[in-house]
Design a protein around this motif. Structure first.
Motif, PDB file in Angstrom:
ATOM      1  N   GLU A 254       0.855  -1.183   0.000  1.00 20.09           N
ATOM      2  CA  GLU A 254       0.000   0.000   0.000  1.00 20.09           C
ATOM      3  C   GLU A 254       0.887   1.228   0.000  1.00 20.09           C
ATOM      4  O   GLU A 254       2.074   1.151   0.317  1.00 20.09           O
ATOM      5  N   THR A 256       0.787   5.564   0.953  1.00 17.30           N
ATOM      6  CA  THR A 256       0.167   6.818   1.374  1.00 17.30           C
ATOM      7  C   THR A 256       0.778   7.930   0.533  1.00 17.30           C
ATOM      8  O   THR A 256       1.993   8.027   0.429  1.00 17.30           O
ATOM      9  N   LYS A 295      -7.811  -1.682  -0.659  1.00 20.62           N
ATOM     10  CA  LYS A 295      -7.953  -0.839   0.530  1.00 20.62           C
ATOM     11  C   LYS A 295      -7.926   0.618   0.098  1.00 20.62           C
ATOM     12  O   LYS A 295      -7.064   1.024  -0.676  1.00 20.62           O
ATOM     13  N   LYS A 297      -8.235   4.630   1.672  1.00 23.50           N
ATOM     14  CA  LYS A 297      -8.380   5.566   2.797  1.00 23.50           C
ATOM     15  C   LYS A 297      -8.573   6.961   2.207  1.00 23.50           C
ATOM     16  O   LYS A 297      -7.773   7.403   1.377  1.00 23.50           O
ATOM     17  N   GLN A 303     -11.979   4.745   6.031  1.00 27.48           N
ATOM     18  CA  GLN A 303     -11.300   3.658   5.318  1.00 27.48           C
ATOM     19  C   GLN A 303     -12.296   2.575   4.946  1.00 27.48           C
ATOM     20  O   GLN A 303     -13.167   2.219   5.746  1.00 27.48           O
ATOM     21  N   THR A 305     -12.681  -1.290   2.493  1.00 26.70           N
ATOM     22  CA  THR A 305     -12.039  -2.340   1.687  1.00 26.70           C
ATOM     23  C   THR A 305     -13.095  -2.969   0.786  1.00 26.70           C
ATOM     24  O   THR A 305     -14.269  -3.061   1.163  1.00 26.70           O
TER      25      THR A 305
END
Length: 367
Positions: A254, A256, A295, A297, A303, A305
C-alpha cells in the motif's frame, strides 16, 4: 526480551546488501562497480524499482521508485529484469547457513531474517561471534555480503543492522539500548514512513528522546494503535519472539500519497505501481491467491475495503491491476479525495514449505 527462564535473548537480524542487484553483479562481472537497477524497465508505461546497487543509490534511486524517475536521476543506469528463481535459490543457500547455528529462524523476505541464537546449536554462546561467522560464510561460499544487527530483541537488532551497511555488524548491548533509542531519528523507527515522520515533526518529534516525552495516551491519540507500539519500542521494550513457522495469510502493498488523489486516472496510475509491487512479491514467494482486496483511505481518514474472489489462485499482473481498478471504479465519485491505496492477495491455499513464513501486507514507504 527474555526467555522463559528469565535470561536475555540473543537476537540477530541479517539483511543482505542490495540483494537482487548484488546477485546480478556477482553473476555478470560487467555489472560490477556500475549503477544497477533491478525491477521494471523504464520504457513504455514503465515499472518500479525492486532494488538498486549502492552505485545507483548514490544518485537517489530507491526501491518502489518509478523506473522512469530512476532513469532521470541516473541516465546511465543499467536496468535489469528480476530473476526471482535465481534469488530464491540463493536465499535457500543463505537459509542453510543460518540453520547451522539455530532452528529459530524467522524469514521476512528472501534477503532478510531474524535468528534467535540464545541457545545455539554449536554451543558458541556469543551472538556477535555467530553473526561474524554467518557473514563470513555468506561471503566465502556465495560471494555476497550481508549486514547484521545483534541485540536482545527484534526491533533493536533490525534497526542496528541498517547502521553500518553495507557489509557491517552492529551490536547494541542492554546498557546501550536506552541511549541508542533516544538518539535515533524518527525516520529510522519501524512503522514510521514518510507521512508519519512528517506528522511527528509537526508535533516537534524528531528523535526517540522527543518521542519518549509523550505518554502512551498521547501517542495513541495522535497515531492510533501503533502509538502504543511506539511507546514501548522507544523504551527498548519488544517481547516478540522469533517465529519460525509464521504462516502467510495475506501479501500485498500500500502507499500513502504526499497529496490527495482526485482523478481516476491518477488513481489508476498508482494502482498500476502498487499492483506491480504485489506481483513481484508473489513471484518472489511463488504464491497464488484467490482473493484480491482493495484498501482505500480517504482524506477524512475514513477507510473501506472491497474484495473479489476467484475460483482458483491467480498471480498475473494484469488480473491484479485490472481487478483493483474495477473495485475502485465501483466506489469512485468525483467529490472524494484519496490519501492511501493498497492491494493485497489472500486465500493462498497450498503454500510451499519454504515460502510459508513471510510478512503480511507492507507499506511501500516503509520498505
Amino acid at each position: 526480551m527474555t526467555t522463559d527462564s528469565g535470561n536475555l535473548r540473543k537476537i540477530i537480524h541479517i539483511d543482505m546488501d542490495a540483494f537482487y542487484a548484488s546477485v546480478e553483479q556477482r553473476d555478470n562481472p560487467e555489472y560490477k562497480g556500475k549503477p544497477i537497477v533491478v525491477g521494471g524497465l523504464p520504457q513504455g508505461r514503465g515499472g518500479v524499482v525492486a532494488t538498486a546497487s549502492y552505485e545507483a543509490r548514490k544518485f537517489g534511486i530507491r526501491s518502489a521508485m518509478p523506473s522512469k524517475k530512476a532513469q532521470q536521476l541516473c541516465p546511465h543506469a543499467i536496468f535489469v529484469l528480476p530473476r526471482f528463481a535465481v534469488y530464491k535459490e540463493v536465499s535457500v543457500k543463505i537459509r542453510e547457513i543460518f540453520s547451522r547455528y539455530t532452528d529459530l529462524i524467522e524469514p521476512l523476505s528472501l534477503d532478510e531474517a531474524y535468528l534467535d541464537v540464545t541457545d545455539d546449536k554449536l554451543g558458541i554462546g556469543s551472538a556477535i561471534e555467530i553473526a561474524t561467522q554467518i557473514r563470513n560464510a555468506i561471503k566465502s561460499e556465495l560471494n555476497l555480503t550481508a549486514s547484521a544487527g545483534v541485540s536482545i530483541n527484534k526491533f533493536v537488532a533490525k534497526t542496528a543492522s541498517d547502521i553500518n551497511k553495507p557489509d557491517g555488524l552492529t551490536f547494541i548491548g542492554p546498557s546501550k539500548i536506552e541511549s541508542f533509542m533516544e538518539n535515533l531519528p524518527v525516520e529510522k523507527f519501524f512503522g514510521v514512513g514518510k507521512v508519519t515522520a512528517e506528522k511527528m515533526k509537526r508535533l516537534n518529534i524528531h528523535t526517540g528522546a522527543d518521542l519518549k516525552k509523550l505518554t502512551e495516551e498521547q501517542l495513541s491519540l495522535h497515531f492510533g494503535k501503533i502509538g502504543r507500539f511506539f511507546y514501548k519500542i522507544v523504551r527498548g521494550i519488544d517481547e516478540r519472539p522469533v517465529q519460525p513457522n509464521r504462516e502467510t495469510k495475506s501479501l500485498g502493498a500500500e502507499d500513502t500519497f504526499s497529496h490527495d488523489l482526485t482523478s481516476i486516472e491518477e488513481m489508476f496510475e498508482q494502482l498500476d505501481k502498487i499492483a506491480l509491487t504485489v506481483y513481484n512479491r508473489l513471484q518472489r514467494y511463488q504464491l497464488k491467491g484467490r482473493t484480491i482486496t482493495l484498501k482505500i483511505k480517504y482524506s477524512d481518514f475514513k477507510q473501506i475495503t472491497r474484495n473479489h474472489s476467484f475460483a482458483s489462485g491467480i498471480s498475473d499482473l494484469s488480473t491484479i491491476a485490472e481487478t483493483a481498478k474495477e473495485l475502485l471504479s465501483k466506489t469512485f465519485s468525483e467529490d472524494q479525495k484519496i490519501r492511501l491505496l493498497g492491494i493485497s492477495l489472500s486465500n493462498f491455499g497450498e503454500i510451499a514449505p519454504s515460502t510459508n513464513r513471510f510478512f503480511d501486507t507492507s507499506q511501500l514507504e516503509l520498505f
